[in-house]
Scaffold this motif. Structure first.
Motif, mmCIF file in Angstrom:
data_model
loop_
_atom_site.group_PDB
_atom_site.id
_atom_site.type_symbol
_atom_site.label_atom_id
_atom_site.label_comp_id
_atom_site.label_asym_id
_atom_site.label_seq_id
_atom_site.Cartn_x
_atom_site.Cartn_y
_atom_site.Cartn_z
ATOM 1 N N LEU A 226 0.795 -1.173 -0.098
ATOM 2 C CA LEU A 226 0.059 -0.101 -0.069
ATOM 3 C C LEU A 226 1.064 1.256 0.060
ATOM 4 C CD1 LEU A 226 -2.724 -1.189 2.725
ATOM 5 C CD2 LEU A 226 -2.847 -1.690 0.125
ATOM 6 N N VAL A 227 0.910 2.198 -0.961
ATOM 7 C CA VAL A 227 1.465 3.331 -1.140
ATOM 8 C C VAL A 227 0.689 4.466 -1.382
ATOM 9 C CG1 VAL A 227 1.818 2.794 -3.641
ATOM 10 C CG2 VAL A 227 3.736 4.417 -2.343
ATOM 11 N N THR A 228 1.248 5.614 -0.679
ATOM 12 C CA THR A 228 0.575 6.940 -1.140
ATOM 13 C C THR A 228 1.538 8.155 -1.624
ATOM 14 O OG1 THR A 228 -1.109 6.724 0.589
ATOM 15 C CG2 THR A 228 -0.825 8.813 -0.277
ATOM 16 N N SER A 229 1.401 8.797 -2.432
ATOM 17 C CA SER A 229 2.594 9.702 -2.984
ATOM 18 C C SER A 229 2.094 11.155 -3.246
ATOM 19 C CB SER A 229 3.427 9.100 -4.263
ATOM 20 O OG SER A 229 2.562 9.001 -5.098
ATOM 21 N N LEU A 230 2.914 11.930 -3.537
ATOM 22 C CA LEU A 230 2.528 13.243 -3.962
ATOM 23 C C LEU A 230 1.890 13.094 -5.660
ATOM 24 C CD1 LEU A 230 5.226 15.370 -2.353
ATOM 25 C CD2 LEU A 230 2.974 15.053 -1.350
ATOM 26 N N ASP A 231 2.220 12.132 -6.260
ATOM 27 C CA ASP A 231 1.987 12.187 -7.428
ATOM 28 C C ASP A 231 1.351 10.519 -7.744
ATOM 29 O OD1 ASP A 231 1.176 12.203 -10.525
ATOM 30 O OD2 ASP A 231 2.887 13.417 -10.783
ATOM 31 N N ASN A 232 0.366 10.114 -7.420
ATOM 32 C CA ASN A 232 -0.062 8.698 -7.548
ATOM 33 C C ASN A 232 -0.248 8.421 -8.961
ATOM 34 O OD1 ASN A 232 -0.176 8.384 -4.752
ATOM 35 N ND2 ASN A 232 -2.402 8.745 -4.377
ATOM 36 N N ALA A 233 -0.900 9.356 -9.754
ATOM 37 C CA ALA A 233 -1.061 8.990 -11.210
ATOM 38 C C ALA A 233 0.475 8.761 -11.843
ATOM 39 C CB ALA A 233 -1.747 10.238 -12.054
ATOM 40 N N ALA A 234 1.436 9.430 -11.500
ATOM 41 C CA ALA A 234 2.765 9.075 -12.220
ATOM 42 C C ALA A 234 3.512 8.052 -11.664
ATOM 43 C CB ALA A 234 3.652 10.502 -11.876
ATOM 44 N N LEU A 235 3.293 7.650 -10.363
ATOM 45 C CA LEU A 235 3.679 6.463 -9.849
ATOM 46 C C LEU A 235 3.061 5.319 -10.231
ATOM 47 C CD1 LEU A 235 5.446 5.032 -7.651
ATOM 48 C CD2 LEU A 235 3.655 5.559 -5.901
ATOM 49 N N GLY A 236 1.541 5.381 -10.379
ATOM 50 C CA GLY A 236 0.886 4.130 -10.859
ATOM 51 C C GLY A 236 1.241 3.847 -12.377
ATOM 52 N N ALA A 237 1.601 4.935 -13.048
ATOM 53 C CA ALA A 237 1.865 4.582 -14.667
ATOM 54 C C ALA A 237 3.398 3.942 -14.693
ATOM 55 C CB ALA A 237 2.181 5.896 -15.445
ATOM 56 N N ALA A 238 4.184 4.332 -13.608
ATOM 57 C CA ALA A 238 5.477 3.878 -13.830
ATOM 58 C C ALA A 238 5.494 2.173 -13.165
ATOM 59 C CB ALA A 238 6.507 4.597 -12.752
ATOM 60 N N LEU A 239 4.704 2.093 -12.060
ATOM 61 C CA LEU A 239 4.549 0.784 -11.793
ATOM 62 C C LEU A 239 3.927 -0.182 -12.815
ATOM 63 C CD1 LEU A 239 3.509 1.576 -8.051
ATOM 64 C CD2 LEU A 239 5.696 0.220 -8.707
ATOM 65 N N GLY A 242 6.209 -1.387 -15.276
ATOM 66 C CA GLY A 242 7.308 -2.076 -14.842
ATOM 67 C C GLY A 242 6.523 -3.627 -14.857
ATOM 68 N N GLY A 243 5.181 -3.841 -15.269
ATOM 69 C CA GLY A 243 4.339 -4.824 -15.008
ATOM 70 C C GLY A 243 3.797 -5.267 -13.778
ATOM 71 N N HIS A 244 3.776 -4.350 -12.633
ATOM 72 C CA HIS A 244 3.138 -4.598 -11.494
ATOM 73 C C HIS A 244 1.602 -4.178 -11.594
ATOM 74 C CE1 HIS A 244 6.797 -5.272 -10.092
ATOM 75 N NE2 HIS A 244 7.380 -4.165 -10.530
ATOM 76 N N GLY A 245 0.774 -4.792 -11.152
ATOM 77 C CA GLY A 245 -0.703 -4.576 -10.808
ATOM 78 C C GLY A 245 -0.940 -3.368 -10.150
ATOM 79 N N VAL A 246 -1.802 -2.548 -10.375
ATOM 80 C CA VAL A 246 -2.150 -1.272 -9.535
ATOM 81 C C VAL A 246 -3.577 -0.959 -9.695
ATOM 82 C CG1 VAL A 246 -1.647 1.157 -9.294
ATOM 83 C CG2 VAL A 246 0.167 -0.147 -10.495
ATOM 84 N N GLU A 247 -4.135 -0.689 -8.252
ATOM 85 C CA GLU A 247 -5.445 -0.391 -8.301
ATOM 86 C C GLU A 247 -5.532 0.914 -7.143
ATOM 87 O OE1 GLU A 247 -7.962 -3.184 -5.898
ATOM 88 O OE2 GLU A 247 -6.506 -4.496 -6.734
ATOM 89 N N PRO A 248 -6.545 1.601 -7.382
ATOM 90 C CA PRO A 248 -6.571 2.691 -6.150
ATOM 91 C C PRO A 248 -7.109 2.127 -5.012
ATOM 92 C CG PRO A 248 -7.720 3.365 -8.584
ATOM 93 C CD PRO A 248 -7.274 2.006 -8.622
ATOM 94 N N MET A 249 -6.734 2.786 -3.950
ATOM 95 C CA MET A 249 -7.066 2.259 -2.500
ATOM 96 C C MET A 249 -6.963 3.523 -1.668
ATOM 97 S SD MET A 249 -6.347 -0.774 -0.241
ATOM 98 C CE MET A 249 -7.241 -2.004 -1.118
ATOM 99 N N GLY A 250 -7.960 4.065 -1.172
ATOM 100 C CA GLY A 250 -8.160 5.243 -0.524
ATOM 101 C C GLY A 250 -7.508 6.554 -1.010
ATOM 102 N N ASP A 251 -6.401 7.051 -0.291
ATOM 103 C CA ASP A 251 -5.618 8.104 -0.880
ATOM 104 C C ASP A 251 -4.788 7.734 -1.706
ATOM 105 O OD1 ASP A 251 -7.776 10.124 0.240
ATOM 106 O OD2 ASP A 251 -6.496 10.074 2.216
ATOM 107 N N GLY A 252 -4.356 6.430 -1.860
ATOM 108 C CA GLY A 252 -3.153 6.006 -2.464
ATOM 109 C C GLY A 252 -3.379 4.847 -3.652
ATOM 110 N N LEU A 253 -2.548 3.751 -3.640
ATOM 111 C CA LEU A 253 -2.616 2.764 -4.449
ATOM 112 C C LEU A 253 -2.210 1.375 -3.816
ATOM 113 C CD1 LEU A 253 -0.382 4.395 -7.311
ATOM 114 C CD2 LEU A 253 -2.686 4.238 -7.143
ATOM 115 N N LYS A 254 -2.954 0.215 -4.359
ATOM 116 C CA LYS A 254 -2.493 -1.007 -3.715
ATOM 117 C C LYS A 254 -1.990 -1.501 -5.049
ATOM 118 C CE LYS A 254 -4.575 -5.254 -2.190
ATOM 119 N NZ LYS A 254 -5.745 -6.114 -1.941
ATOM 120 N N VAL A 255 -0.609 -1.988 -4.769
ATOM 121 C CA VAL A 255 0.322 -2.651 -5.747
ATOM 122 C C VAL A 255 0.804 -3.993 -5.623
ATOM 123 C CG1 VAL A 255 2.485 -1.948 -7.009
ATOM 124 C CG2 VAL A 255 1.043 -0.174 -6.026
ATOM 125 N N GLN A 256 0.662 -4.796 -6.620
ATOM 126 C CA GLN A 256 1.258 -6.216 -6.662
ATOM 127 C C GLN A 256 2.833 -6.069 -6.785
ATOM 128 O OE1 GLN A 256 -0.911 -8.461 -5.673
ATOM 129 N NE2 GLN A 256 -2.475 -6.975 -5.500
#
Length: 312
Positions: A226-239, A242-256
Protein backbone atom coordinates in the motif's frame (compact mmCIF):
# COMPACT_ATOMS: atom_id res chain seq x y z
CA UNK A 1 6.55 -28.62 26.77
CA UNK A 2 2.97 -29.56 25.88
CA UNK A 3 2.42 -32.49 23.52
CA UNK A 4 -1.02 -33.25 22.08
CA UNK A 5 -1.03 -36.65 20.39
CA UNK A 6 -3.97 -37.66 18.17
CA UNK A 7 -6.46 -36.25 20.62
CA UNK A 8 -10.14 -37.02 20.01
CA UNK A 9 -13.11 -36.15 22.21
CA UNK A 10 -16.66 -37.17 21.35
CA UNK A 11 -19.98 -36.51 23.06
CA UNK A 12 -22.35 -39.12 21.68
CA UNK A 13 -22.51 -38.57 17.93
CA UNK A 14 -20.83 -35.15 18.18
CA UNK A 15 -17.05 -34.93 17.76
CA UNK A 16 -15.69 -31.86 19.57
CA UNK A 17 -12.00 -32.61 18.91
CA UNK A 18 -11.01 -34.82 15.98
CA UNK A 19 -7.55 -36.46 15.85
CA UNK A 20 -5.64 -33.31 16.87
CA UNK A 21 -1.85 -33.29 17.25
CA UNK A 22 0.53 -30.42 18.00
CA UNK A 23 3.30 -29.37 20.39
CA UNK A 24 4.03 -26.18 22.34
CA UNK A 25 7.72 -25.52 22.90
CA UNK A 26 9.52 -23.87 25.86
CA UNK A 27 10.46 -20.26 25.27
CA UNK A 28 7.59 -19.79 22.81
CA UNK A 29 4.09 -18.32 22.92
CA UNK A 30 1.67 -20.50 20.94
CA UNK A 31 -1.60 -18.92 19.82
CA UNK A 32 -4.55 -21.35 19.72
CA UNK A 33 -7.24 -19.91 17.44
CA UNK A 34 -10.61 -20.90 16.06
CA UNK A 35 -14.28 -19.90 15.94
CA UNK A 36 -16.64 -20.50 18.84
CA UNK A 37 -17.23 -24.23 19.23
CA UNK A 38 -14.13 -25.19 17.24
CA UNK A 39 -12.68 -27.35 20.05
CA UNK A 40 -10.19 -24.99 21.73
CA UNK A 41 -11.61 -25.07 25.24
CA UNK A 42 -12.29 -28.82 25.10
CA UNK A 43 -8.65 -29.41 24.16
CA UNK A 44 -7.46 -27.22 27.05
CA UNK A 45 -9.78 -28.99 29.50
CA UNK A 46 -8.29 -32.34 28.48
CA UNK A 47 -4.81 -30.88 29.02
CA UNK A 48 -5.50 -30.13 32.68
CA UNK A 49 -7.52 -33.24 33.50
CA UNK A 50 -10.98 -31.66 33.59
CA UNK A 51 -12.23 -33.68 30.60
CA UNK A 52 -11.26 -37.24 29.73
CA UNK A 53 -10.21 -37.88 26.13
CA UNK A 54 -12.03 -40.44 24.01
CA UNK A 55 -8.78 -41.30 22.25
CA UNK A 56 -5.24 -39.97 22.23
CA UNK A 57 -3.52 -38.10 25.02
CA UNK A 58 -1.95 -34.88 26.21
CA UNK A 59 1.29 -34.76 28.16
CA UNK A 60 3.01 -31.85 29.86
CA UNK A 61 6.70 -32.34 30.41
CA UNK A 62 6.20 -35.97 29.42
CA UNK A 63 3.49 -36.60 32.05
CA UNK A 64 -0.29 -36.62 32.00
CA UNK A 65 -1.65 -33.83 34.17
CA UNK A 66 -2.96 -36.12 36.93
CA UNK A 67 0.48 -37.76 37.22
CA UNK A 68 2.29 -34.45 37.87
CA UNK A 69 3.18 -34.06 41.56
CA UNK A 70 1.75 -30.80 42.94
CA UNK A 71 0.65 -29.73 39.43
CA UNK A 72 0.08 -26.07 40.33
CA UNK A 73 3.85 -25.72 40.78
CA UNK A 74 4.39 -26.85 37.19
CA UNK A 75 1.29 -25.85 35.19
CA UNK A 76 -0.57 -22.57 35.56
CA UNK A 77 -4.09 -22.51 34.13
CA UNK A 78 -6.78 -19.93 33.44
CA UNK A 79 -9.85 -21.42 31.77
CA UNK A 80 -12.65 -19.47 33.49
CA UNK A 81 -11.83 -16.48 35.67
CA UNK A 82 -15.26 -16.68 37.35
CA UNK A 83 -14.83 -20.32 38.42
CA UNK A 84 -14.05 -19.46 42.06
CA UNK A 85 -16.15 -19.19 45.23
CA UNK A 86 -17.93 -15.84 44.81
CA UNK A 87 -18.15 -15.36 48.59
CA UNK A 88 -14.38 -15.39 49.07
CA UNK A 89 -12.09 -12.43 48.65
CA UNK A 90 -9.34 -12.36 46.08
CA UNK A 91 -6.74 -12.65 48.79
CA UNK A 92 -8.50 -15.63 50.36
CA UNK A 93 -8.66 -17.43 47.01
CA UNK A 94 -4.93 -17.02 46.47
CA UNK A 95 -4.10 -17.86 50.09
CA UNK A 96 -5.97 -21.17 49.91
CA UNK A 97 -4.19 -22.03 46.66
CA UNK A 98 -0.80 -21.09 48.15
CA UNK A 99 -1.37 -23.32 51.18
CA UNK A 100 -2.44 -26.18 48.91
CA UNK A 101 0.79 -25.86 46.92
CA UNK A 102 2.95 -25.42 50.02
CA UNK A 103 3.90 -21.84 49.20
CA UNK A 104 4.64 -19.06 51.71
CA UNK A 105 2.01 -16.37 52.25
CA UNK A 106 4.46 -13.80 50.87
CA UNK A 107 3.86 -15.32 47.43
CA UNK A 108 0.25 -14.10 47.59
CA UNK A 109 1.42 -10.52 48.16
CA UNK A 110 3.86 -10.84 45.26
CA UNK A 111 1.16 -12.00 42.85
CA UNK A 112 -1.37 -9.37 43.92
CA UNK A 113 1.24 -6.70 43.30
CA UNK A 114 2.21 -8.26 39.97
CA UNK A 115 -1.34 -8.18 38.58
CA UNK A 116 -2.14 -4.75 40.04
CA UNK A 117 -4.80 -5.65 42.63
CA UNK A 118 -4.38 -3.28 45.57
CA UNK A 119 -5.20 -3.98 49.23
CA UNK A 120 -8.73 -2.66 48.92
CA UNK A 121 -9.46 -4.72 45.80
CA UNK A 122 -7.87 -7.89 47.15
CA UNK A 123 -10.18 -7.85 50.20
CA UNK A 124 -13.37 -7.52 48.15
CA UNK A 125 -15.46 -10.63 47.58
CA UNK A 126 -15.29 -12.12 44.11
CA UNK A 127 -18.97 -11.35 43.49
CA UNK A 128 -18.06 -7.66 43.61
CA UNK A 129 -15.23 -7.95 41.09
CA UNK A 130 -15.45 -6.57 37.57
CA UNK A 131 -14.63 -8.94 34.73
CA UNK A 132 -11.21 -7.32 34.35
CA UNK A 133 -10.44 -7.76 38.06
CA UNK A 134 -11.46 -11.43 37.83
CA UNK A 135 -9.07 -11.86 34.91
CA UNK A 136 -6.22 -10.28 36.86
CA UNK A 137 -6.95 -12.55 39.81
CA UNK A 138 -7.08 -15.55 37.47
CA UNK A 139 -3.68 -14.65 36.02
CA UNK A 140 -2.30 -14.27 39.56
CA UNK A 141 -3.67 -17.73 40.40
CA UNK A 142 -2.07 -19.23 37.28
CA UNK A 143 1.33 -17.71 38.10
CA UNK A 144 1.18 -18.38 41.83
CA UNK A 145 3.21 -21.60 41.79
CA UNK A 146 5.88 -20.17 39.44
CA UNK A 147 5.04 -22.84 36.83
CA UNK A 148 7.01 -23.67 33.71
CA UNK A 149 3.86 -23.99 31.57
CA UNK A 150 0.90 -21.62 31.18
CA UNK A 151 -2.43 -22.65 29.62
CA UNK A 152 -4.67 -19.61 29.21
CA UNK A 153 -8.12 -19.40 27.65
CA UNK A 154 -9.07 -15.81 26.72
CA UNK A 155 -6.84 -14.18 29.37
CA UNK A 156 -7.42 -10.67 27.97
CA UNK A 157 -11.20 -10.93 28.28
CA UNK A 158 -12.42 -7.86 30.17
CA UNK A 159 -9.05 -6.11 30.35
CA UNK A 160 -8.80 -2.49 29.25
CA UNK A 161 -6.16 -1.43 26.66
CA UNK A 162 -3.57 -0.74 29.37
CA UNK A 163 -4.30 -4.15 30.91
CA UNK A 164 -3.95 -5.90 27.57
CA UNK A 165 -0.58 -4.26 26.97
CA UNK A 166 0.52 -5.25 30.49
CA UNK A 167 -0.55 -8.86 29.90
CA UNK A 168 1.26 -8.92 26.55
CA UNK A 169 4.51 -7.88 28.21
CA UNK A 170 3.98 -10.31 31.07
CA UNK A 171 3.51 -13.33 28.81
CA UNK A 172 6.30 -12.34 26.44
CA UNK A 173 8.69 -11.98 29.38
CA UNK A 174 7.55 -15.33 30.77
CA UNK A 175 8.34 -17.06 27.46
CA UNK A 176 11.66 -15.23 27.14
CA UNK A 177 12.66 -16.80 30.48
CA UNK A 178 12.01 -20.28 29.05
CA UNK A 179 8.34 -20.77 29.89
CA UNK A 180 5.83 -22.52 27.63
CA UNK A 181 2.68 -20.51 26.86
CA UNK A 182 -0.48 -21.75 25.15
CA UNK A 183 -2.82 -18.82 24.59
CA UNK A 184 -6.36 -18.96 23.25
CA UNK A 185 -7.92 -15.63 22.30
CA UNK A 186 -10.45 -13.96 20.00
CA UNK A 187 -8.29 -10.81 19.98
CA UNK A 188 -6.47 -11.70 16.78
CA UNK A 189 -4.39 -8.54 16.69
CA UNK A 190 -3.04 -9.30 20.15
CA UNK A 191 -2.21 -12.88 19.19
CA UNK A 192 -0.45 -11.66 16.05
CA UNK A 193 1.67 -9.32 18.17
CA UNK A 194 2.68 -11.84 20.82
CA UNK A 195 2.58 -15.36 19.35
CA UNK A 196 5.63 -17.15 17.96
CA UNK A 197 3.64 -20.17 16.79
CA UNK A 198 0.00 -20.41 15.77
CA UNK A 199 -2.51 -23.26 15.60
CA UNK A 200 -5.85 -22.73 13.85
CA UNK A 201 -8.68 -25.17 14.54
CA UNK A 202 -12.11 -25.52 12.96
CA UNK A 203 -14.78 -28.19 13.44
CA UNK A 204 -12.41 -29.92 15.86
CA UNK A 205 -9.65 -30.34 13.27
CA UNK A 206 -6.35 -28.48 12.83
CA UNK A 207 -6.63 -26.40 9.64
CA UNK A 208 -3.21 -24.74 9.87
CA UNK A 209 -0.23 -24.63 12.20
CA UNK A 210 3.31 -23.36 12.17
CA UNK A 211 5.42 -20.35 13.01
CA UNK A 212 3.73 -16.98 12.53
CA UNK A 213 6.03 -15.77 9.77
CA UNK A 214 5.51 -18.84 7.59
CA UNK A 215 1.75 -18.93 8.05
CA UNK A 216 1.27 -15.27 7.22
CA UNK A 217 3.68 -15.48 4.30
CA UNK A 218 1.60 -18.33 2.90
CA UNK A 219 -1.57 -16.29 3.34
CA UNK A 220 -0.07 -13.29 1.60
CA UNK A 221 0.72 -15.15 -1.62
CA UNK A 222 2.19 -12.60 -3.99
CA UNK A 223 3.54 -9.49 -2.32
CA UNK A 224 1.14 -6.56 -1.92
CA UNK A 225 2.09 -3.01 -0.97
CA UNK A 226 0.00 0.00 0.00
CA UNK A 227 1.53 3.31 -1.07
CA UNK A 228 0.63 7.00 -1.08
CA UNK A 229 2.63 9.66 -2.93
CA UNK A 230 2.54 13.28 -4.03
CA UNK A 231 1.74 12.09 -7.58
CA UNK A 232 -0.18 8.82 -7.53
CA UNK A 233 -0.94 9.00 -11.26
CA UNK A 234 2.73 9.18 -12.23
CA UNK A 235 3.68 6.48 -9.74
CA UNK A 236 0.88 4.21 -10.95
CA UNK A 237 1.99 4.65 -14.54
CA UNK A 238 5.60 3.81 -13.65
CA UNK A 239 4.56 0.70 -11.77
CA UNK A 240 2.22 -0.47 -14.55
CA UNK A 241 5.04 -0.05 -17.08
CA UNK A 242 7.14 -2.26 -14.81
CA UNK A 243 4.54 -5.01 -15.04
CA UNK A 244 3.00 -4.54 -11.58
CA UNK A 245 -0.74 -4.59 -10.98
CA UNK A 246 -2.02 -1.27 -9.63
CA UNK A 247 -5.43 -0.27 -8.29
CA UNK A 248 -6.66 2.78 -6.35
CA UNK A 249 -7.16 2.34 -2.61
CA UNK A 250 -8.19 5.23 -0.37
CA UNK A 251 -5.81 8.14 -0.89
CA UNK A 252 -3.19 5.90 -2.47
CA UNK A 253 -2.57 2.75 -4.45
CA UNK A 254 -2.58 -0.99 -3.85
CA UNK A 255 0.30 -2.52 -5.80
CA UNK A 256 1.19 -6.14 -6.59
CA UNK A 257 4.86 -5.63 -5.73
CA UNK A 258 7.20 -5.57 -2.76
CA UNK A 259 7.82 -2.27 -0.91
CA UNK A 260 11.35 -2.32 -2.34
CA UNK A 261 10.05 -2.58 -5.90
CA UNK A 262 7.61 0.28 -5.27
CA UNK A 263 10.40 2.42 -3.80
CA UNK A 264 12.65 1.81 -6.80
CA UNK A 265 9.83 2.71 -9.22
CA UNK A 266 9.15 5.92 -7.30
CA UNK A 267 12.83 6.85 -7.38
CA UNK A 268 13.02 6.22 -11.11
CA UNK A 269 9.88 8.33 -11.72
CA UNK A 270 11.01 11.10 -9.38
CA UNK A 271 7.89 10.74 -7.22
CA UNK A 272 7.97 11.53 -3.49
CA UNK A 273 6.35 8.85 -1.30
CA UNK A 274 4.37 9.90 1.78
CA UNK A 275 3.38 6.40 2.99
CA UNK A 276 4.68 2.92 2.16
CA UNK A 277 3.68 -0.29 3.90
CA UNK A 278 3.26 -3.99 3.30
CA UNK A 279 -0.35 -4.73 2.44
CA UNK A 280 -0.28 -8.51 2.72
CA UNK A 281 -2.88 -10.49 4.57
CA UNK A 282 -2.72 -10.39 8.33
CA UNK A 283 -3.85 -12.92 10.91
CA UNK A 284 -7.48 -11.84 10.67
CA UNK A 285 -7.53 -12.53 6.91
CA UNK A 286 -5.87 -15.90 7.40
CA UNK A 287 -8.27 -16.79 10.22
CA UNK A 288 -11.36 -15.89 8.17
CA UNK A 289 -10.10 -17.69 5.08
CA UNK A 290 -9.32 -20.95 6.87
CA UNK A 291 -12.37 -21.03 9.16
CA UNK A 292 -15.04 -19.50 6.90
CA UNK A 293 -17.02 -22.74 6.66
CA UNK A 294 -17.42 -22.78 10.47
CA UNK A 295 -18.42 -19.13 10.90
CA UNK A 296 -21.92 -18.05 11.90
CA UNK A 297 -21.74 -14.92 9.73
CA UNK A 298 -21.08 -14.68 6.01
CA UNK A 299 -17.93 -12.67 5.38
CA UNK A 300 -17.84 -10.77 2.06
CA UNK A 301 -15.13 -12.13 -0.18
CA UNK A 302 -14.38 -15.04 2.16
CA UNK A 303 -17.36 -17.36 2.09
CA UNK A 304 -20.65 -18.10 3.76
CA UNK A 305 -21.27 -20.47 6.64
CA UNK A 306 -22.40 -23.95 5.75
CA UNK A 307 -25.95 -24.99 6.52
CA UNK A 308 -27.15 -27.99 8.42
CA UNK A 309 -23.93 -28.42 10.40
CA UNK A 310 -23.39 -28.72 14.11
CA UNK A 311 -23.98 -25.40 15.89
CA UNK A 312 -20.75 -23.73 17.02
Amino acid sequence: MITVDRLTKTYGAYTAVDDVSFACQPGRVTGFLGPNGAGKTTTMRVMVGLTLPTRGQVTIGGLKYHDIPNPGRHVGTLLDASAQHVGRTGREILTIAAKTMGLPSSRVDEMLALVGLNDNESTRRLRNYSLGMKQRLGIAHALLGDPSVLILDEPANGLDPAGIRWMRGLLKGYADRGGTVLLSSHLLHEVEMIADEMILIGHGKIVAQGDKKSLLAGANGSATTLVTSLDNAALGAALSQGGHGVEPMGDGLKVQATPEQVGRAALSAGVVLTDLRSGGAGLEDLFLELTSDTAREAVPGVGAPTTGGTPA
